[in-house]
Design a protein around this motif. Structure first.
Motif, PDB file in Angstrom:
ATOM      1  N   GLU A   1      40.772  37.212  39.562  1.00 22.92           N
ATOM      2  CA  GLU A   1      41.115  37.114  40.979  1.00 22.92           C
ATOM      3  C   GLU A   1      39.865  36.925  41.832  1.00 22.92           C
ATOM      4  O   GLU A   1      39.866  36.156  42.807  1.00 22.92           O
ATOM      5  CB  GLU A   1      41.861  38.376  41.418  1.00 22.92           C
ATOM      6  CG  GLU A   1      43.215  38.567  40.773  1.00 22.92           C
ATOM      7  CD  GLU A   1      44.195  37.454  41.150  1.00 22.92           C
ATOM      8  OE1 GLU A   1      44.086  36.922  42.283  1.00 22.92           O
ATOM      9  OE2 GLU A   1      45.039  37.107  40.305  1.00 22.92           O
ATOM     10  N   LEU A   2      38.794  37.635  41.480  1.00 27.59           N
ATOM     11  CA  LEU A   2      37.545  37.523  42.231  1.00 27.59           C
ATOM     12  C   LEU A   2      36.989  36.097  42.166  1.00 27.59           C
ATOM     13  O   LEU A   2      36.587  35.527  43.185  1.00 27.59           O
ATOM     14  CB  LEU A   2      36.519  38.509  41.676  1.00 27.59           C
ATOM     15  CG  LEU A   2      35.107  38.431  42.273  1.00 27.59           C
ATOM     16  CD1 LEU A   2      35.123  38.859  43.737  1.00 27.59           C
ATOM     17  CD2 LEU A   2      34.130  39.292  41.477  1.00 27.59           C
ATOM     18  N   LEU A   3      36.978  35.524  40.955  1.00 27.79           N
ATOM     19  CA  LEU A   3      36.453  34.167  40.809  1.00 27.79           C
ATOM     20  C   LEU A   3      37.310  33.158  41.574  1.00 27.79           C
ATOM     21  O   LEU A   3      36.779  32.229  42.199  1.00 27.79           O
ATOM     22  CB  LEU A   3      36.374  33.792  39.331  1.00 27.79           C
ATOM     23  CG  LEU A   3      35.407  34.616  38.465  1.00 27.79           C
ATOM     24  CD1 LEU A   3      35.341  34.037  37.058  1.00 27.79           C
ATOM     25  CD2 LEU A   3      34.026  34.675  39.084  1.00 27.79           C
ATOM     26  N   CYS A   4      38.623  33.330  41.513  1.00 30.43           N
ATOM     27  CA  CYS A   4      39.510  32.435  42.259  1.00 30.43           C
ATOM     28  C   CYS A   4      39.224  32.521  43.760  1.00 30.43           C
ATOM     29  O   CYS A   4      39.169  31.503  44.465  1.00 30.43           O
ATOM     30  CB  CYS A   4      40.968  32.780  41.990  1.00 30.43           C
ATOM     31  SG  CYS A   4      41.542  32.362  40.334  1.00 30.43           S
ATOM     32  N   GLU A   5      39.029  33.733  44.240  1.00 28.33           N
ATOM     33  CA  GLU A   5      38.783  33.937  45.663  1.00 28.33           C
ATOM     34  C   GLU A   5      37.449  33.323  46.087  1.00 28.33           C
ATOM     35  O   GLU A   5      37.348  32.677  47.135  1.00 28.33           O
ATOM     36  CB  GLU A   5      38.793  35.428  45.984  1.00 28.33           C
ATOM     37  CG  GLU A   5      38.539  35.787  47.434  1.00 28.33           C
ATOM     38  CD  GLU A   5      39.702  35.402  48.349  1.00 28.33           C
ATOM     39  OE1 GLU A   5      39.485  35.355  49.575  1.00 28.33           O
ATOM     40  OE2 GLU A   5      40.813  35.162  47.835  1.00 28.33           O
TER      41      GLU A   5
END
Length: 229
Positions: free
Chosen positions: A207-211
């Motif tokens: 989720e962090l990388l997507c964000e």
């Protein structure tokens, strides 16, 4: 007259030494060295200590490694090397960034967190940093920096392919591995996995990388939810 009992050949002959494949023997040597370095310290450990631990003669040990410095460097490469990045998958554009982020996380966790010796080697590295400074700097120059440069190239390529807006994670690729280093340090210092567990950490990492790479997907989803779509 009773004949004396003759000893059998099997009983008198020494057991034959098994010939192992070089990669198997090297793994045994590195396992033994990691134990010896951890218990005795790098300076106090000798090649004889490592040889005894893995059941090799001095000659057999030197056939694989010229010195304990070379063994220490091999330990760094085995346990703390960044992933050997291969060409990332090219998912359909409609798949967005999530498939790429999942691929990155899977490679990082398989390359570092799923290596049992990684935490032990990291602890050893912290303890022996001053004694093997040249080896650590060589490892950083030859292994860590090239891998980080390759990671940066992959991030830029992905962003350009999808036409993503400028992102801090493309400029600072070390942010990609920050959650993994957090997990390694937690295990090294506290002796257990992060409180949320590795599965939750892995999911949050994606989720962090997507964000950081492309928040547009989340924003579009939130807008659709607010509009009742």
């Amino acid at each position: 007259m009773q004949q004396p009992i003759q000893p059998s050949c099997a009983a008198s002959a020494p057991p034959a030494r098994r010939r192992l494949a070089p990669q198997v023997r090297v793994a045994q040597i590195l396992d033994a060295a990691l134990v010896e370095f951890s218990e005795r310290g790098f300076a106090a450990t000798t090649m004889d200590d490592i040889g005894r631990r893995c059941g090799l003669s001095k000659g057999g040990l030197y056939a694989h490694f010229a010195s304990k410095d070379v063994i220490f460097e091999a330990l760094l490469h085995r346990s703390l090397a960044p992933p050997e990045w291969q060409e990332p998958p090219v998912p359909p554009v409609e798949a967005g960034t999530r498939a790429f982020a999942q691929w990155l996380v899977d490679r990082l966790y398989a390359g570092l967190l799923e290596r049992p010796a990684a935490v032990v080697t990291l602890r050893l590295l912290a303890a022996e940093r001053g004694r093997v400074k040249d080896l650590v700097e060589l490892w950083e120059h030859n292994v860590v920096r090239p891998n980080m440069a390759l990671l940066a190239d992959m991030l830029r390529t992905h962003a350009a392919r999808l036409g993503l807006p400028p992102s801090v994670i493309v400029r600072e690729p070390w942010l990609v591995i920050a959650p993994v280093m957090y997990a390694l340090l937690t295990q090294m210092i506290l002796g257990h996995e992060p409180a949320m567990g590795l599965d939750c950490l892995r999911s949050s990492h994606v989720e962090l990388l997507c964000e950081l790479l492309d928040p547009r997907e989340r924003i579009a989803s939130e807008n659709a939810h607010q509009n009742g779509l």
